[in-house]
Design an enzyme around this catalytic site. Structure first.
Site, PDB file in Angstrom:
ATOM      1  N   ASP A 153      -3.745   9.785   2.066  1.00 10.81           N
ATOM      2  CA  ASP A 153      -3.649   8.444   2.649  1.00 10.81           C
ATOM      3  C   ASP A 153      -4.674   8.352   3.768  1.00 10.81           C
ATOM      4  O   ASP A 153      -4.348   8.488   4.953  1.00 10.81           O
ATOM      5  CB  ASP A 153      -2.222   8.237   3.176  1.00 10.81           C
ATOM      6  CG  ASP A 153      -2.093   6.931   3.906  1.00 10.81           C
ATOM      7  OD1 ASP A 153      -1.089   6.760   4.643  1.00 10.81           O
ATOM      8  OD2 ASP A 153      -2.999   6.076   3.763  1.00 10.81           O
ATOM      9  N   TYR A 184       0.831  -1.205   0.000  1.00 11.87           N
ATOM     10  CA  TYR A 184       0.000   0.000   0.000  1.00 11.87           C
ATOM     11  C   TYR A 184       0.870   1.262   0.000  1.00 11.87           C
ATOM     12  O   TYR A 184       0.713   2.137  -0.843  1.00 11.87           O
ATOM     13  CB  TYR A 184      -0.912  -0.032   1.232  1.00 11.87           C
ATOM     14  CG  TYR A 184      -1.750   1.199   1.421  1.00 11.87           C
ATOM     15  CD1 TYR A 184      -1.378   2.189   2.326  1.00 11.87           C
ATOM     16  CD2 TYR A 184      -2.924   1.391   0.689  1.00 11.87           C
ATOM     17  CE1 TYR A 184      -2.144   3.334   2.488  1.00 11.87           C
ATOM     18  CE2 TYR A 184      -3.696   2.530   0.864  1.00 11.87           C
ATOM     19  CZ  TYR A 184      -3.292   3.494   1.770  1.00 11.87           C
ATOM     20  OH  TYR A 184      -4.051   4.629   1.924  1.00 11.87           O
TER      21      TYR A 184
END
Ligand SMILES: NCCCCCc1nc2ccccc2[nH]1
Length: 291
Positions: free
Chosen positions: A159, A64
């Site tokens: 994020d 990620y």
């Protein structure tokens, strides 16, 4: 509830739940915004959980963090000023700092407990805060962006956790408009954009908003993260009007001899997987469809 197991049960993914075997609970707390928990899993290292939702594990966070950072930063020739919204664990900062062209990294994280817990239990992720180019702002990313002068950043990385909870506003149109205003012409944004298996309607709304707001490119990309629901998560890659950006072909590869490559080589990202990340299954191409 099975003793010794953590199951990620949420109304955001009804009828399914990924489970991890728990060795030991290391931290439980309640911040101003959410419940925070850290546990040692049997096979995925330490795990960070916010309001019952898995945010990262030591074993697969690389997939990620590396993709959300290098998909945008490797798509523009010379990123200098970068803003991270969310990302309080520090993992995106660790990845941004691999780019020697970057001179300034601002991060705005709403929950100080996330930063403190990451520094205490995930030092190899929170290492990102040690970079001298980093300035940490504890606060709401929506307000932060409103105060940013127009055209300040080359890249913005959002994020965020999921739309239910503190991150809800980061999925709405006004926020995307404020990101576009904060970017220079030909600047890029990459946001956490959920799973095509679970949230296609959310993704369709985000894509429609981004197509109106960002007059450069608008693309959806994805990566596999075993411990996220449906085993994958997507990203929205957008650029503002100006010098054209072709997200599918990295113009600015990570320089192999960058300091970290020897001590901390990339575990997931490379230029082939960069290009592959934009390949979509047919049901997603039809729904998202980029020219
Ligand atoms: N269900 C998928 C969740 C994805 C979470 C990504 C994420 N979760 C975070 C929590 C704190 C700081 C940065 C974060 N980035």
């Amino acid at each position: 509830v099975i003793p010794g197991w953590f199951s990620e049960i949420s109304p955001m993914w009804p009828g399914e739940a990924h489970s991890l075997k728990v060795e030991k609970i290391l931290f439980q707390g309640k911040s101003e915004y959410q419940n925070v928990m850290v546990f040692q899993s049997s096979t995925y290292g330490k795990v960070l959980v916010l309001d019952g939702v898995i945010q990262l594990t030591e074993r697969d966070e690389c997939a990620y963090q590396e993709m959300i950072t290098h998909l945008p930063l490797c798509s523009i020739p010379n990123p200098k000023k970068v803003l991270v919204i969310g990302g309080g664990d520090g993992g995106v900062l660790r990845e941004v700092s691999r780019h020697s062209s970057v001179e300034k990294i601002d991060i705005c994280e709403i929950d100080k407990m996330v930063v403190d817990v990451s520094k205490q239990f995930f030092p190899d992720i929170a290492v990102g805060f040690d970079d001298p180019r980093v300035t940490l702002h504890i606060g709401d990313g929506v307000a932060f962006l409103k105060a940013v002068p127009e055209g300040t950043y080359d890249a913005v990385i959002v994020d965020s956790s999921d739309p239910i909870g503190p991150a809800q506003e980061l999925f709405e149109k006004p926020f995307f408009e404020s990101v576009a205003r904060a970017l220079r012409p030909g600047g890029v944004v990459c946001t956490q954009a959920e799973s095509i298996w679970l949230h296609m309607h959310i993704i369709e709304d985000i894509v429609a908003n981004c197509r109106q707001i960002f007059k450069g490119s608008v693309n959806y990309a994805w990566t596999t993260v075993p411990t996220y629901p449906s085993g994958m998560i997507g990203f929205m890659l957008c650029s503002t009007e100006g010098p054209s950006v072709d997200f599918k072909h990295p113009v600015n590869p990570i320089d192999e001899n960058d300091s970290q490559q020897s001590t901390r080589p990339l575990k997931f990202y490379n230029s082939e997987i960069h290009t592959a990340a934009f390949c979509l299954p047919s049901f997603a191409k039809r729904a998202i469809g980029s020219k």
